[in-house]
Design a protein around this motif. Structure first.
Motif, PDB file in Angstrom:
ATOM      1  N   ASP A   1       0.858  -1.182   0.000  1.00 17.67           N
ATOM      2  CA  ASP A   1       0.000   0.000   0.000  1.00 17.67           C
ATOM      3  C   ASP A   1       0.892   1.228   0.000  1.00 17.67           C
ATOM      4  O   ASP A   1       1.624   1.478   0.962  1.00 17.67           O
ATOM      5  CB  ASP A   1      -0.916  -0.013   1.226  1.00 17.67           C
ATOM      6  N   LEU A   2       0.811   2.004  -1.077  1.00 22.10           N
ATOM      7  CA  LEU A   2       1.606   3.218  -1.206  1.00 22.10           C
ATOM      8  C   LEU A   2       0.942   4.346  -0.422  1.00 22.10           C
ATOM      9  O   LEU A   2      -0.224   4.649  -0.630  1.00 22.10           O
ATOM     10  CB  LEU A   2       1.712   3.615  -2.681  1.00 22.10           C
ATOM     11  N   GLY A   3       1.702   4.984   0.466  1.00 21.38           N
ATOM     12  CA  GLY A   3       1.124   6.052   1.275  1.00 21.38           C
ATOM     13  C   GLY A   3       0.023   5.536   2.166  1.00 21.38           C
ATOM     14  O   GLY A   3      -1.105   6.024   2.156  1.00 21.38           O
ATOM     15  N   CYS A   4       0.343   4.559   2.987  1.00 22.03           N
ATOM     16  CA  CYS A   4      -0.679   3.817   3.738  1.00 22.03           C
ATOM     17  C   CYS A   4      -1.368   4.635   4.812  1.00 22.03           C
ATOM     18  O   CYS A   4      -2.472   4.286   5.250  1.00 22.03           O
ATOM     19  CB  CYS A   4      -0.078   2.568   4.363  1.00 22.03           C
ATOM     20  N   GLY A   5      -0.754   5.733   5.267  1.00 28.37           N
ATOM     21  CA  GLY A   5      -1.381   6.527   6.319  1.00 28.37           C
ATOM     22  C   GLY A   5      -1.679   5.691   7.546  1.00 28.37           C
ATOM     23  O   GLY A   5      -0.877   4.853   7.965  1.00 28.37           O
ATOM     24  N   ARG A   6      -2.875   5.872   8.112  1.00 26.45           N
ATOM     25  CA  ARG A   6      -3.248   5.133   9.315  1.00 26.45           C
ATOM     26  C   ARG A   6      -3.812   3.754   8.994  1.00 26.45           C
ATOM     27  O   ARG A   6      -4.240   3.038   9.895  1.00 26.45           O
ATOM     28  CB  ARG A   6      -4.224   5.963  10.142  1.00 26.45           C
ATOM     29  N   GLY A   7      -3.812   3.385   7.710  1.00 23.73           N
ATOM     30  CA  GLY A   7      -4.049   1.990   7.366  1.00 23.73           C
ATOM     31  C   GLY A   7      -5.417   1.622   6.837  1.00 23.73           C
ATOM     32  O   GLY A   7      -5.748   0.439   6.796  1.00 23.73           O
ATOM     33  N   SER A   8      -6.219   2.579   6.385  1.00 20.72           N
ATOM     34  CA  SER A   8      -7.568   2.232   5.941  1.00 20.72           C
ATOM     35  C   SER A   8      -7.555   1.221   4.806  1.00 20.72           C
ATOM     36  O   SER A   8      -8.330   0.250   4.816  1.00 20.72           O
ATOM     37  CB  SER A   8      -8.332   3.499   5.524  1.00 20.72           C
ATOM     38  N   VAL A   9      -6.690   1.401   3.816  1.00 16.91           N
ATOM     39  CA  VAL A   9      -6.594   0.458   2.701  1.00 16.91           C
ATOM     40  C   VAL A   9      -5.707  -0.720   3.072  1.00 16.91           C
ATOM     41  O   VAL A   9      -6.036  -1.880   2.810  1.00 16.91           O
ATOM     42  CB  VAL A   9      -6.056   1.168   1.441  1.00 16.91           C
ATOM     43  N   LEU A  10      -4.597  -0.435   3.702  1.00 17.81           N
ATOM     44  CA  LEU A  10      -3.631  -1.470   4.079  1.00 17.81           C
ATOM     45  C   LEU A  10      -4.271  -2.567   4.917  1.00 17.81           C
ATOM     46  O   LEU A  10      -4.108  -3.773   4.648  1.00 17.81           O
ATOM     47  CB  LEU A  10      -2.477  -0.837   4.847  1.00 17.81           C
ATOM     48  N   LEU A  11      -5.016  -2.176   5.938  1.00 13.78           N
ATOM     49  CA  LEU A  11      -5.573  -3.162   6.859  1.00 13.78           C
ATOM     50  C   LEU A  11      -6.780  -3.873   6.264  1.00 13.78           C
ATOM     51  O   LEU A  11      -7.041  -5.042   6.580  1.00 13.78           O
ATOM     52  CB  LEU A  11      -5.923  -2.493   8.186  1.00 13.78           C
ATOM     53  N   ALA A  12      -7.510  -3.196   5.377  1.00  7.91           N
ATOM     54  CA  ALA A  12      -8.591  -3.871   4.650  1.00  7.91           C
ATOM     55  C   ALA A  12      -8.015  -4.978   3.783  1.00  7.91           C
ATOM     56  O   ALA A  12      -8.589  -6.070   3.679  1.00  7.91           O
ATOM     57  CB  ALA A  12      -9.374  -2.871   3.810  1.00  7.91           C
TER      58      ALA A  12
ATOM     59  N   ASN B   1      -3.600   0.535  15.047  1.00  7.94           N
ATOM     60  CA  ASN B   1      -4.759   0.129  14.253  1.00  7.94           C
ATOM     61  C   ASN B   1      -4.638  -1.320  13.784  1.00  7.94           C
ATOM     62  O   ASN B   1      -5.628  -2.062  13.771  1.00  7.94           O
ATOM     63  CB  ASN B   1      -4.920   1.052  13.049  1.00  7.94           C
ATOM     64  N   ALA B   2      -3.427  -1.722  13.407  1.00  9.76           N
ATOM     65  CA  ALA B   2      -3.220  -3.112  12.976  1.00  9.76           C
ATOM     66  C   ALA B   2      -3.511  -4.075  14.126  1.00  9.76           C
ATOM     67  O   ALA B   2      -4.116  -5.138  13.925  1.00  9.76           O
ATOM     68  CB  ALA B   2      -1.789  -3.294  12.472  1.00  9.76           C
ATOM     69  N   LEU B   3      -3.109  -3.698  15.325  1.00  7.30           N
ATOM     70  CA  LEU B   3      -3.416  -4.522  16.493  1.00  7.30           C
ATOM     71  C   LEU B   3      -4.918  -4.572  16.754  1.00  7.30           C
ATOM     72  O   LEU B   3      -5.489  -5.636  17.010  1.00  7.30           O
ATOM     73  CB  LEU B   3      -2.690  -3.975  17.723  1.00  7.30           C
ATOM     74  N   ALA B   4      -5.567  -3.412  16.658  1.00  2.67           N
ATOM     75  CA  ALA B   4      -7.003  -3.348  16.906  1.00  2.67           C
ATOM     76  C   ALA B   4      -7.793  -4.167  15.895  1.00  2.67           C
ATOM     77  O   ALA B   4      -8.829  -4.751  16.225  1.00  2.67           O
ATOM     78  CB  ALA B   4      -7.471  -1.893  16.890  1.00  2.67           C
ATOM     79  N   GLU B   5      -7.309  -4.212  14.662  1.00  4.50           N
ATOM     80  CA  GLU B   5      -7.991  -4.957  13.603  1.00  4.50           C
ATOM     81  C   GLU B   5      -7.603  -6.441  13.589  1.00  4.50           C
ATOM     82  O   GLU B   5      -8.139  -7.212  12.806  1.00  4.50           O
ATOM     83  CB  GLU B   5      -7.671  -4.341  12.239  1.00  4.50           C
ATOM     84  N   GLY B   6      -6.663  -6.826  14.443  1.00  3.19           N
ATOM     85  CA  GLY B   6      -6.274  -8.228  14.531  1.00  3.19           C
ATOM     86  C   GLY B   6      -5.432  -8.726  13.384  1.00  3.19           C
ATOM     87  O   GLY B   6      -5.420  -9.929  13.095  1.00  3.19           O
TER      88      GLY B   6
END
Length: 240
Positions: free
Chosen positions: A85-96, A129-134
């Motif tokens: 994920d390019l420019g992942c920020g806080r992870g909305s696309v990355l974690l999805a 956020n990655a931890l919260a999303e499991g």
């Protein structure tokens, strides 16, 4: 992998908070003007600016999440891919994307971590956020510029971007970011870029770089950034 639910246990912040601040300032200015000026024009202006702010806010807190869920479902990932994920920020696309991976897959996010791009834009927030999303066990975060990725050639099966290349300053740097995205993509891999502006140039650059199945399409009102004059367009391609 279709139909993965959105847990949304994490906090993803607000995209382009400076834009919302600008709308707020505009509304306040119009309201103050209305107190000393006869006629409806300042109030109409305040209403229009407030509507733009609401559209932007809807996109950043709800619309983009729904659209990306649909896009990732369309991609039908196997679950063992390496995703960037390019420019992942806080992870909305990355974690999805990470939610669609199993033990064999990895989701890597690269970002320069600039706060102007997103409220609370910090690598620590993305880790939380990655931890919260499991999905922390399949997520890796890197610091780097999109025009100079700290990654090896042919490393990923899927490269994503959620309005990130748009934030790269300068046409030359954006062209380098496109070239870098192709460089790190494996043969047979796919690029999926959801961007605001310059998408014809991105599609042309991908074609010049030898990518196939280059396509562009609008993503609709749920990804308008303040209104129809700032839509998000999807650019997709495959590496032969």
């Amino acid at each position: 992998m279709a139909g993965v639910s959105v847990r949304r246990a994490a906090s993803y912040g607000i995209d382009a908070p400076i834009v919302l601040a600008g709308f707020g300032f505009g509304v306040l200015t119009c309201l103050l003007t209305a107190t000393v000026t006869d006629g409806p024009v300042p109030l109409v202006g305040a209403g229009l600016l407030a509507l733009c702010a609401l559209v932007h806010l809807h996109t950043t807190v709800r619309g983009k999440f729904a659209v990306w869920e649909e896009l990732l479902d369309e991609l039908r990932p196997r679950g063992d891919e390496d995703v960037l994920d390019l420019g992942c920020g806080r992870g909305s696309v990355l974690l999805a994307a990470a939610r669609r991976l199993d033990v064999g897959g990895t989701a890597v996010g690269v970002d320069p971590w600039r706060s102007l791009d997103q409220a609370g834009h910090d690598i620590g927030a993305t880790k939380e956020n990655a931890l919260a999303e499991g999905v922390a066990d399949r997520v890796q975060l890197r610091t780097g510029e999109l025009a100079r990725l700290p990654l090896l050639d042919d490393s990923f099966d899927l490269v994503l971007s959620g309005v990130a290349i748009t934030t790269v300053a300068g046409a030359d740097a954006r062209a380098l970011a496109i070239r870098e995205a192709v460089r790190v993509l494996r043969p047979g891999g796919r690029i999926v870029l959801a961007e605001v502006g310059h998408t014809r140039q991105y599609a042309a650059a991908l074609t010049e770089l030898g990518m196939t199945q280059v396509r562009r399409r609008g993503l609709g009102w749920r990804m308008w950034w303040s209104g129809p004059w700032a839509p998000t367009t999807l650019v997709t391609a495959r590496k032969p």
